[in-house]
Design a protein around this motif. Sequence first.
Motif, PDB file in Angstrom:
ATOM      1  N   VAL A  94      23.068  29.679  -8.558  1.00  0.00           N
ATOM      2  CA  VAL A  94      24.361  30.230  -9.239  1.00  0.00           C
ATOM      3  C   VAL A  94      23.370  29.885 -11.333  1.00  0.00           C
ATOM      4  O   VAL A  94      22.748  30.093 -11.018  1.00  0.00           O
ATOM      5  CB  VAL A  94      24.400  28.563  -9.262  1.00  0.00           C
ATOM      6  CG1 VAL A  94      25.511  28.190  -7.209  1.00  0.00           C
ATOM      7  CG2 VAL A  94      23.128  27.519  -9.204  1.00  0.00           C
ATOM      8  N   GLU A  95      24.752  29.758 -11.963  1.00  0.00           N
ATOM      9  CA  GLU A  95      24.498  29.814 -12.978  1.00  0.00           C
ATOM     10  C   GLU A  95      23.780  28.487 -14.326  1.00  0.00           C
ATOM     11  O   GLU A  95      22.513  28.896 -14.506  1.00  0.00           O
ATOM     12  CB  GLU A  95      25.320  30.436 -13.908  1.00  0.00           C
ATOM     13  CG  GLU A  95      25.197  29.891 -15.599  1.00  0.00           C
ATOM     14  CD  GLU A  95      26.535  30.026 -16.224  1.00  0.00           C
ATOM     15  OE1 GLU A  95      26.708  30.158 -17.427  1.00  0.00           O
ATOM     16  OE2 GLU A  95      27.764  30.535 -15.506  1.00  0.00           O
ATOM     17  N   LYS A  96      23.878  27.588 -13.217  1.00  0.00           N
ATOM     18  CA  LYS A  96      23.236  26.146 -13.342  1.00  0.00           C
ATOM     19  C   LYS A  96      23.162  25.583 -12.714  1.00  0.00           C
ATOM     20  O   LYS A  96      23.948  25.342 -11.635  1.00  0.00           O
ATOM     21  CB  LYS A  96      23.946  26.048 -14.598  1.00  0.00           C
ATOM     22  CG  LYS A  96      23.741  24.142 -15.360  1.00  0.00           C
ATOM     23  CD  LYS A  96      24.425  24.036 -16.387  1.00  0.00           C
ATOM     24  CE  LYS A  96      23.943  22.706 -16.693  1.00  0.00           C
ATOM     25  NZ  LYS A  96      22.687  22.190 -17.253  1.00  0.00           N
ATOM     26  N   THR A  97      21.768  24.503 -12.970  1.00  0.00           N
ATOM     27  CA  THR A  97      21.413  23.514 -11.488  1.00  0.00           C
ATOM     28  C   THR A  97      21.783  22.253 -11.693  1.00  0.00           C
ATOM     29  O   THR A  97      20.916  22.200 -13.115  1.00  0.00           O
ATOM     30  CB  THR A  97      20.682  24.030 -10.574  1.00  0.00           C
ATOM     31  OG1 THR A  97      19.273  23.959 -11.911  1.00  0.00           O
ATOM     32  CG2 THR A  97      20.071  25.840 -10.026  1.00  0.00           C
ATOM     33  N   TYR A  98      22.021  21.614 -10.981  1.00  0.00           N
ATOM     34  CA  TYR A  98      21.428  20.046 -12.271  1.00  0.00           C
ATOM     35  C   TYR A  98      20.324  19.358 -11.363  1.00  0.00           C
ATOM     36  O   TYR A  98      19.506  19.970 -10.454  1.00  0.00           O
ATOM     37  CB  TYR A  98      22.863  19.053 -10.984  1.00  0.00           C
ATOM     38  CG  TYR A  98      24.043  19.049 -11.869  1.00  0.00           C
ATOM     39  CD1 TYR A  98      24.181  19.811 -12.664  1.00  0.00           C
ATOM     40  CD2 TYR A  98      24.714  19.580 -10.368  1.00  0.00           C
ATOM     41  CE1 TYR A  98      25.626  20.851 -12.984  1.00  0.00           C
ATOM     42  CE2 TYR A  98      26.102  20.207 -10.346  1.00  0.00           C
ATOM     43  CZ  TYR A  98      26.728  20.583 -12.079  1.00  0.00           C
ATOM     44  OH  TYR A  98      27.528  21.326 -11.912  1.00  0.00           O
ATOM     45  N   THR A  99      19.168  18.850 -12.534  1.00  0.00           N
ATOM     46  CA  THR A  99      18.590  17.646 -11.814  1.00  0.00           C
ATOM     47  C   THR A  99      18.404  16.876 -10.334  1.00  0.00           C
ATOM     48  O   THR A  99      19.465  16.326 -11.056  1.00  0.00           O
ATOM     49  CB  THR A  99      17.818  16.903 -13.315  1.00  0.00           C
ATOM     50  OG1 THR A  99      17.932  17.440 -14.044  1.00  0.00           O
ATOM     51  CG2 THR A  99      16.290  16.029 -12.425  1.00  0.00           C
ATOM     52  N   TYR A 100      17.361  16.814  -9.794  1.00  0.00           N
ATOM     53  CA  TYR A 100      17.582  16.427  -8.335  1.00  0.00           C
ATOM     54  C   TYR A 100      16.150  15.194  -8.575  1.00  0.00           C
ATOM     55  O   TYR A 100      15.280  15.893  -8.671  1.00  0.00           O
ATOM     56  CB  TYR A 100      18.160  17.422  -7.719  1.00  0.00           C
ATOM     57  CG  TYR A 100      16.875  17.597  -6.812  1.00  0.00           C
ATOM     58  CD1 TYR A 100      16.539  18.022  -5.665  1.00  0.00           C
ATOM     59  CD2 TYR A 100      16.877  18.968  -7.460  1.00  0.00           C
ATOM     60  CE1 TYR A 100      15.122  18.584  -5.168  1.00  0.00           C
ATOM     61  CE2 TYR A 100      15.770  20.232  -7.023  1.00  0.00           C
ATOM     62  CZ  TYR A 100      14.550  19.953  -5.543  1.00  0.00           C
ATOM     63  OH  TYR A 100      14.067  20.862  -5.293  1.00  0.00           O
ATOM     64  N   PHE A 101      15.577  14.545  -8.058  1.00  0.00           N
ATOM     65  CA  PHE A 101      14.764  13.699  -6.964  1.00  0.00           C
ATOM     66  C   PHE A 101      14.463  14.691  -5.516  1.00  0.00           C
ATOM     67  O   PHE A 101      15.285  14.516  -4.489  1.00  0.00           O
ATOM     68  CB  PHE A 101      14.931  12.157  -6.511  1.00  0.00           C
ATOM     69  CG  PHE A 101      15.128  12.023  -8.009  1.00  0.00           C
ATOM     70  CD1 PHE A 101      13.950  11.361  -9.293  1.00  0.00           C
ATOM     71  CD2 PHE A 101      16.548  12.148  -8.406  1.00  0.00           C
ATOM     72  CE1 PHE A 101      14.782  10.464  -9.872  1.00  0.00           C
ATOM     73  CE2 PHE A 101      17.055  11.282  -9.565  1.00  0.00           C
ATOM     74  CZ  PHE A 101      16.145  10.726 -10.906  1.00  0.00           C
ATOM     75  N   HIS A 102      13.038  14.664  -5.982  1.00  0.00           N
ATOM     76  CA  HIS A 102      12.116  16.237  -4.781  1.00  0.00           C
ATOM     77  C   HIS A 102      11.789  15.158  -3.911  1.00  0.00           C
ATOM     78  O   HIS A 102      10.552  14.333  -4.154  1.00  0.00           O
ATOM     79  CB  HIS A 102      12.116  17.225  -4.842  1.00  0.00           C
ATOM     80  CG  HIS A 102      11.676  17.601  -3.993  1.00  0.00           C
ATOM     81  ND1 HIS A 102      12.482  19.114  -3.437  1.00  0.00           N
ATOM     82  CD2 HIS A 102      10.593  18.028  -3.115  1.00  0.00           C
ATOM     83  CE1 HIS A 102      12.122  19.593  -2.727  1.00  0.00           C
ATOM     84  NE2 HIS A 102      10.531  19.259  -1.969  1.00  0.00           N
ATOM     85  N   VAL A 103      12.091  14.977  -3.048  1.00  0.00           N
ATOM     86  CA  VAL A 103      11.235  14.546  -1.779  1.00  0.00           C
ATOM     87  C   VAL A 103      11.069  15.080  -0.344  1.00  0.00           C
ATOM     88  O   VAL A 103      11.753  16.562   0.189  1.00  0.00           O
ATOM     89  CB  VAL A 103      11.023  12.850  -1.474  1.00  0.00           C
ATOM     90  CG1 VAL A 103      10.831  11.913  -2.660  1.00  0.00           C
ATOM     91  CG2 VAL A 103      12.676  12.055  -0.657  1.00  0.00           C
ATOM     92  N   GLY A 104      11.073  14.706   0.726  1.00  0.00           N
ATOM     93  CA  GLY A 104      10.822  15.707   2.423  1.00  0.00           C
ATOM     94  C   GLY A 104      12.296  15.726   2.287  1.00  0.00           C
ATOM     95  O   GLY A 104      12.050  16.772   2.895  1.00  0.00           O
ATOM     96  N   TYR A 105      12.595  14.791   2.086  1.00  0.00           N
ATOM     97  CA  TYR A 105      13.861  15.226   2.203  1.00  0.00           C
ATOM     98  C   TYR A 105      15.151  14.447   1.187  1.00  0.00           C
ATOM     99  O   TYR A 105      15.444  13.449   0.834  1.00  0.00           O
ATOM    100  CB  TYR A 105      15.008  14.025   3.459  1.00  0.00           C
ATOM    101  CG  TYR A 105      14.397  14.210   4.846  1.00  0.00           C
ATOM    102  CD1 TYR A 105      15.285  15.562   5.610  1.00  0.00           C
ATOM    103  CD2 TYR A 105      13.335  13.894   5.523  1.00  0.00           C
ATOM    104  CE1 TYR A 105      14.977  16.066   7.389  1.00  0.00           C
ATOM    105  CE2 TYR A 105      12.654  14.178   6.766  1.00  0.00           C
ATOM    106  CZ  TYR A 105      13.574  15.444   7.527  1.00  0.00           C
ATOM    107  OH  TYR A 105      13.782  15.978   8.746  1.00  0.00           O
TER     108      TYR A 105
END
Length: 538
Positions: A94-105
């Motif tokens: 996509v043109e723009k992604t949002y910040t997210y928190f990464h763990v296993g899930y």
Amino acid sequence: MKKLRRGILVFLPITLTILMALSAWSCTNIVVGKDASADGSVITSHTADGAFYDARVRTIPGKTFPAGSKADVFWNIVMEEDYEPKKIGEIPQVEKTYTYFHVGYPFMNEHGVAIGETTIGQKEELKTFRPDARAIMTIEQLEVFALQRAKTAREAITVIGELAEKYGFLPSCGSEGECITITDSTEAWIFEIRSAGLMWTPDSGKPGAVWVAQRVPDDCVVIVPNMSRIREIDVNDKNNFMASKDYMQPAIDNGWYDPKSGKPFIWQEAYSPLTGNDDWSLSSMWIRNRLYTLYSQLDPTREWDPYAETMSYPFAIKPQKKLSVQDVMTMLRSHMEGTPFDMAAESAWDIREGDKIAKSPLTTPFVTKDLRNLLKIPYNRPVAKWDCAYSFVSQARSGYPAPVRTVLWFGYDNPHTTCYVPIYSGVLETRKNWRTFDRNAFSLDSTQWAFILADDLVNHRYQEAIADLKAVREPLEQGFAKQVLEIDKKALELAQKDPAQAQEYVTKFTNECMEKTEKAWWQLDWNLISKYNNNKKK
């Protein structure tokens, strides 16, 4: 420091043996509608019950991409297997992604959307496996894309549903289905998905997944303990249901449902294994005992049968009292005390002290397989598990700006012995020691190891040591809860002037909480080693 390292080495082989021997996938989610929560927030939760699921908490910044860019699709994001994720495909970016928190899930994004996960059973005909499958979308990869592309729970469901249908749903834990619990500041949803079978291909013209979603009533709570909870579906009720276009078709094709029968289509029964030795069947006791335990807590005025069929429990229940975040934490910490399933209540722990019968100081609700075999204690799967990588309880609040909209309370290892630390949705970066972990190498620079060690040390002499742990944990968690109320006020003021300042403010607070907890837990470890080592006179 070298002395400390030598001192703990004696405990590590025991810890690693226990962790590596236990099974994964068996997660529990508790979801609370806004009118069922004490503060009006929408709550979801998750216990990631796999010993070494990736629990390194880090933020993945949002980006802007040029036209024609591709997004990589990975296998082993959960890190169940002992290697870094591998690319298995790609899709248009996509043109723009949002910040997210990464763990296993992956569990939260900058807009406060939160996602919990729990594996559910599916019938043999639907199962698919790597490397033969043409499907490429695991549930954790779908969570990544949803958090990168969605501002609301409904948007997240749309993203996941469309990608799974187009590119195929690929189970990562065994070959089962999945349920994810998705919340924003106004709604909570239960989303369930099944794969399309090993013969599915992207050019077959058929969807690569079948899925449905049901909204949690605002005044209710839903418990999802590794089983399908959705039953009848009304696709015309857009406010409460979403579904793939042909959600009944695989059941019709396989003879699991006859539309001419006049009977209602029951999603839960159509696609789940109903009975048998399969742990994922709807009749499984390890599902029944969690339903009984948690429903009994939600409404103790009703008589719940501990051995009742799982299908007899309502999809949602109105709790006798509104639930706080701390109430949900307590539920996740349950070892089924006061029920027939509490392993600490077994008579095998009884010892004679003079003329009296007492519990051995070694009595624990978290009994290893070897000890169960020795004492002839039957296994009952508790809500809290000693081989849990991490757990969380998230609260999404309506009327709050994005940087402070959701507070996610995160804890490492066994929920029963963890300490939950607040992480705001606007946090820019987490503390280094909370995003550092090597399952094969103990390290004082990894906070996760501090919690793994503490849980193991407490379990060696649970009856006494759990009090030592609680004496450290309770002031921390209570202090954080009070601080959040003050942080909210200041962050709201900053967000109205400059959201970036609010993000910096909550980032600093979250990292301070992490540092404080980390130091407290290592000190707890040293105290437990000093107090309960086998050189002490008993």
